[in-house]
Design a protein around this motif. Structure first.
Motif, PDB file in Angstrom:
ATOM      1  N   ILE A 207     -68.980  -3.708  43.922  1.00  7.72           N
ATOM      2  CA  ILE A 207     -68.306  -2.854  42.935  1.00  7.72           C
ATOM      3  C   ILE A 207     -69.329  -1.955  42.251  1.00  7.72           C
ATOM      4  O   ILE A 207     -69.106  -0.752  42.090  1.00  7.72           O
ATOM      5  N   MET A 208     -70.466  -2.540  41.856  1.00 15.80           N
ATOM      6  CA  MET A 208     -71.508  -1.749  41.204  1.00 15.80           C
ATOM      7  C   MET A 208     -72.072  -0.694  42.156  1.00 15.80           C
ATOM      8  O   MET A 208     -72.291   0.451  41.766  1.00 15.80           O
ATOM      9  N   LYS A 209     -72.285  -1.102  43.407  1.00 19.90           N
ATOM     10  CA  LYS A 209     -72.823  -0.179  44.399  1.00 19.90           C
ATOM     11  C   LYS A 209     -71.843   0.969  44.641  1.00 19.90           C
ATOM     12  O   LYS A 209     -72.241   2.138  44.670  1.00 19.90           O
ATOM     13  N   ASN A 210     -70.561   0.642  44.775  1.00 23.24           N
ATOM     14  CA  ASN A 210     -69.553   1.679  44.983  1.00 23.24           C
ATOM     15  C   ASN A 210     -69.424   2.593  43.771  1.00 23.24           C
ATOM     16  O   ASN A 210     -69.252   3.804  43.907  1.00 23.24           O
ATOM     17  N   CYS A 211     -69.518   2.009  42.583  1.00 20.60           N
ATOM     18  CA  CYS A 211     -69.433   2.801  41.356  1.00 20.60           C
ATOM     19  C   CYS A 211     -70.594   3.787  41.262  1.00 20.60           C
ATOM     20  O   CYS A 211     -70.399   4.960  40.949  1.00 20.60           O
ATOM     21  N   LEU A 212     -71.789   3.319  41.553  1.00 18.31           N
ATOM     22  CA  LEU A 212     -72.952   4.209  41.518  1.00 18.31           C
ATOM     23  C   LEU A 212     -72.872   5.279  42.613  1.00 18.31           C
ATOM     24  O   LEU A 212     -73.249   6.434  42.394  1.00 18.31           O
ATOM     25  N   ALA A 213     -72.345   4.894  43.774  1.00 17.60           N
ATOM     26  CA  ALA A 213     -72.206   5.867  44.867  1.00 17.60           C
ATOM     27  C   ALA A 213     -71.202   6.954  44.506  1.00 17.60           C
ATOM     28  O   ALA A 213     -71.462   8.141  44.725  1.00 17.60           O
ATOM     29  N   THR A 214     -70.066   6.560  43.933  1.00 15.83           N
ATOM     30  CA  THR A 214     -69.082   7.582  43.564  1.00 15.83           C
ATOM     31  C   THR A 214     -69.566   8.412  42.378  1.00 15.83           C
ATOM     32  O   THR A 214     -69.233   9.586  42.280  1.00 15.83           O
ATOM     33  N   THR A 215     -70.354   7.809  41.502  1.00 18.20           N
ATOM     34  CA  THR A 215     -70.932   8.596  40.411  1.00 18.20           C
ATOM     35  C   THR A 215     -71.877   9.650  40.968  1.00 18.20           C
ATOM     36  O   THR A 215     -71.833  10.813  40.563  1.00 18.20           O
TER      37      THR A 215
ATOM     38  N   VAL B 115     -73.754  13.129  32.740  1.00 19.67           N
ATOM     39  CA  VAL B 115     -74.079  12.063  33.693  1.00 19.67           C
ATOM     40  C   VAL B 115     -73.528  10.733  33.184  1.00 19.67           C
ATOM     41  O   VAL B 115     -72.876   9.990  33.928  1.00 19.67           O
ATOM     42  N   TYR B 116     -73.754  10.428  31.923  1.00 26.38           N
ATOM     43  CA  TYR B 116     -73.276   9.169  31.356  1.00 26.38           C
ATOM     44  C   TYR B 116     -71.756   9.141  31.243  1.00 26.38           C
ATOM     45  O   TYR B 116     -71.133   8.097  31.464  1.00 26.38           O
ATOM     46  N   GLN B 117     -71.160  10.265  30.914  1.00 27.23           N
ATOM     47  CA  GLN B 117     -69.707  10.334  30.848  1.00 27.23           C
ATOM     48  C   GLN B 117     -69.092  10.127  32.231  1.00 27.23           C
ATOM     49  O   GLN B 117     -68.087   9.419  32.378  1.00 27.23           O
ATOM     50  N   THR B 118     -69.699  10.723  33.241  1.00 24.84           N
ATOM     51  CA  THR B 118     -69.222  10.551  34.609  1.00 24.84           C
ATOM     52  C   THR B 118     -69.368   9.104  35.048  1.00 24.84           C
ATOM     53  O   THR B 118     -68.472   8.538  35.683  1.00 24.84           O
ATOM     54  N   LEU B 119     -70.484   8.484  34.707  1.00 23.40           N
ATOM     55  CA  LEU B 119     -70.691   7.072  35.031  1.00 23.40           C
ATOM     56  C   LEU B 119     -69.631   6.204  34.360  1.00 23.40           C
ATOM     57  O   LEU B 119     -69.040   5.319  35.000  1.00 23.40           O
ATOM     58  N   LEU B 120     -69.366   6.447  33.092  1.00 26.46           N
ATOM     59  CA  LEU B 120     -68.359   5.659  32.372  1.00 26.46           C
ATOM     60  C   LEU B 120     -66.979   5.840  32.993  1.00 26.46           C
ATOM     61  O   LEU B 120     -66.248   4.868  33.197  1.00 26.46           O
ATOM     62  N   ALA B 121     -66.616   7.076  33.305  1.00 30.26           N
ATOM     63  CA  ALA B 121     -65.317   7.334  33.938  1.00 30.26           C
ATOM     64  C   ALA B 121     -65.230   6.610  35.280  1.00 30.26           C
ATOM     65  O   ALA B 121     -64.199   6.002  35.602  1.00 30.26           O
ATOM     66  N   ASN B 122     -66.301   6.648  36.061  1.00 32.60           N
ATOM     67  CA  ASN B 122     -66.298   5.960  37.358  1.00 32.60           C
ATOM     68  C   ASN B 122     -66.234   4.445  37.193  1.00 32.60           C
ATOM     69  O   ASN B 122     -65.599   3.757  37.992  1.00 32.60           O
ATOM     70  N   MET B 123     -66.870   3.905  36.174  1.00 28.87           N
ATOM     71  CA  MET B 123     -66.788   2.467  35.924  1.00 28.87           C
ATOM     72  C   MET B 123     -65.353   2.058  35.605  1.00 28.87           C
ATOM     73  O   MET B 123     -64.846   1.061  36.142  1.00 28.87           O
ATOM     74  N   ILE B 124     -64.691   2.839  34.765  1.00 25.56           N
ATOM     75  CA  ILE B 124     -63.298   2.553  34.419  1.00 25.56           C
ATOM     76  C   ILE B 124     -62.421   2.660  35.661  1.00 25.56           C
ATOM     77  O   ILE B 124     -61.541   1.823  35.896  1.00 25.56           O
ATOM     78  N   ILE B 125     -62.667   3.684  36.472  1.00 24.64           N
ATOM     79  CA  ILE B 125     -61.886   3.861  37.701  1.00 24.64           C
ATOM     80  C   ILE B 125     -62.061   2.665  38.620  1.00 24.64           C
ATOM     81  O   ILE B 125     -61.088   2.096  39.127  1.00 24.64           O
ATOM     82  N   HIS B 126     -63.293   2.235  38.847  1.00 22.43           N
ATOM     83  CA  HIS B 126     -63.537   1.128  39.771  1.00 22.43           C
ATOM     84  C   HIS B 126     -62.982  -0.193  39.259  1.00 22.43           C
ATOM     85  O   HIS B 126     -62.454  -0.985  40.043  1.00 22.43           O
ATOM     86  N   LEU B 127     -63.093  -0.440  37.966  1.00 27.27           N
ATOM     87  CA  LEU B 127     -62.504  -1.666  37.420  1.00 27.27           C
ATOM     88  C   LEU B 127     -60.993  -1.657  37.580  1.00 27.27           C
ATOM     89  O   LEU B 127     -60.382  -2.673  37.938  1.00 27.27           O
TER      90      LEU B 127
ATOM     91  N   VAL C  47     -63.493  13.274  45.703  1.00 25.20           N
ATOM     92  CA  VAL C  47     -64.331  12.070  45.646  1.00 25.20           C
ATOM     93  C   VAL C  47     -63.570  10.882  46.226  1.00 25.20           C
ATOM     94  O   VAL C  47     -64.126  10.081  46.989  1.00 25.20           O
ATOM     95  N   TYR C  48     -62.287  10.765  45.914  1.00 27.72           N
ATOM     96  CA  TYR C  48     -61.478   9.676  46.463  1.00 27.72           C
ATOM     97  C   TYR C  48     -61.410   9.769  47.988  1.00 27.72           C
ATOM     98  O   TYR C  48     -61.612   8.771  48.690  1.00 27.72           O
ATOM     99  N   ALA C  49     -61.141  10.957  48.504  1.00 29.45           N
ATOM    100  CA  ALA C  49     -61.021  11.148  49.954  1.00 29.45           C
ATOM    101  C   ALA C  49     -62.351  10.873  50.663  1.00 29.45           C
ATOM    102  O   ALA C  49     -62.383  10.195  51.702  1.00 29.45           O
ATOM    103  N   ILE C  50     -63.437  11.381  50.118  1.00 28.54           N
ATOM    104  CA  ILE C  50     -64.749  11.152  50.734  1.00 28.54           C
ATOM    105  C   ILE C  50     -65.094   9.654  50.685  1.00 28.54           C
ATOM    106  O   ILE C  50     -65.620   9.097  51.649  1.00 28.54           O
ATOM    107  N   GLY C  51     -64.776   9.013  49.574  1.00 33.35           N
ATOM    108  CA  GLY C  51     -65.007   7.567  49.467  1.00 33.35           C
ATOM    109  C   GLY C  51     -64.207   6.789  50.497  1.00 33.35           C
ATOM    110  O   GLY C  51     -64.709   5.832  51.101  1.00 33.35           O
ATOM    111  N   CYS C  52     -62.956   7.182  50.727  1.00 30.75           N
ATOM    112  CA  CYS C  52     -62.134   6.521  51.761  1.00 30.75           C
ATOM    113  C   CYS C  52     -62.718   6.751  53.142  1.00 30.75           C
ATOM    114  O   CYS C  52     -62.761   5.834  53.972  1.00 30.75           O
ATOM    115  N   PHE C  53     -63.186   7.961  53.398  1.00 36.21           N
ATOM    116  CA  PHE C  53     -63.781   8.265  54.692  1.00 36.21           C
ATOM    117  C   PHE C  53     -65.029   7.417  54.932  1.00 36.21           C
ATOM    118  O   PHE C  53     -65.213   6.850  56.008  1.00 36.21           O
TER     119      PHE C  53
END
Length: 133
Positions: A4-12, A36-48, A101-107
């Motif tokens: 989860i952390m790895k995926n979150c950092l990758a999508t960030t 950068v920090y706002q994007t990280l926080l948004a991605n953390m919320i998304i992944h959780l 980002v969602y589509a690239i992550g799925c790919f």
């Protein structure tokens, strides 16, 4: 938890690269570090949230995809409101970035799954040969 952390950092990272690309198209010269920090926080919320959404399965694959994309977009729209992103980024750009980002992550996930399946099949073939010999 590690994945989860790895995926979150990758999508960030992917989000920031796409954001930099869009900023370049708008002739921006820099990104603020707070972005950068706002994007990280948004991605953390998304992944959780996506982890919680994976507990609920639908018989229809497209319904699951639609729910996941809808959740991602709701988090991005609310993040845009709370972080004041709309002063520099139009809503449609934020929606496009979220879907991209969602589509690239799925790919990437499908590619990773394919390589895992190939590895497992190779190991099974080796085991069959070992059992024969």
């Amino acid at each position: 938890m590690k994945s989860i952390m790895k995926n979150c950092l990758a999508t960030t990272g992917l989000s920031l690269v796409l954001l930099a690309l869009v900023a370049t198209l708008y002739h921006a010269r820099f990104l603020f570090i707070v972005s950068v920090y706002q994007t990280l926080l948004a991605n953390m919320i998304i992944h959780l949230g996506l982890v919680l959404l994976q507990r609920f399965e639908s018989r229809y694959f497209m319904v699951e995809i639609a729910v996941e994309i809808g959740y991602v977009l709701v988090v991005l729209i609310l993040s845009g409101y709370f972080f004041g992103w709309y002063s520099s980024t139009p809503l449609w750009v934020l929606i496009f970035l979220g879907i991209a980002v969602y589509a690239i992550g799925c790919f990437i996930g499908m590619f990773r799954m394919r390589t895992d399946v190939e590895y497992i099949n190779h190991q099974l073939d080796l085991r069959k040969e070992w059992n024969k010999g």
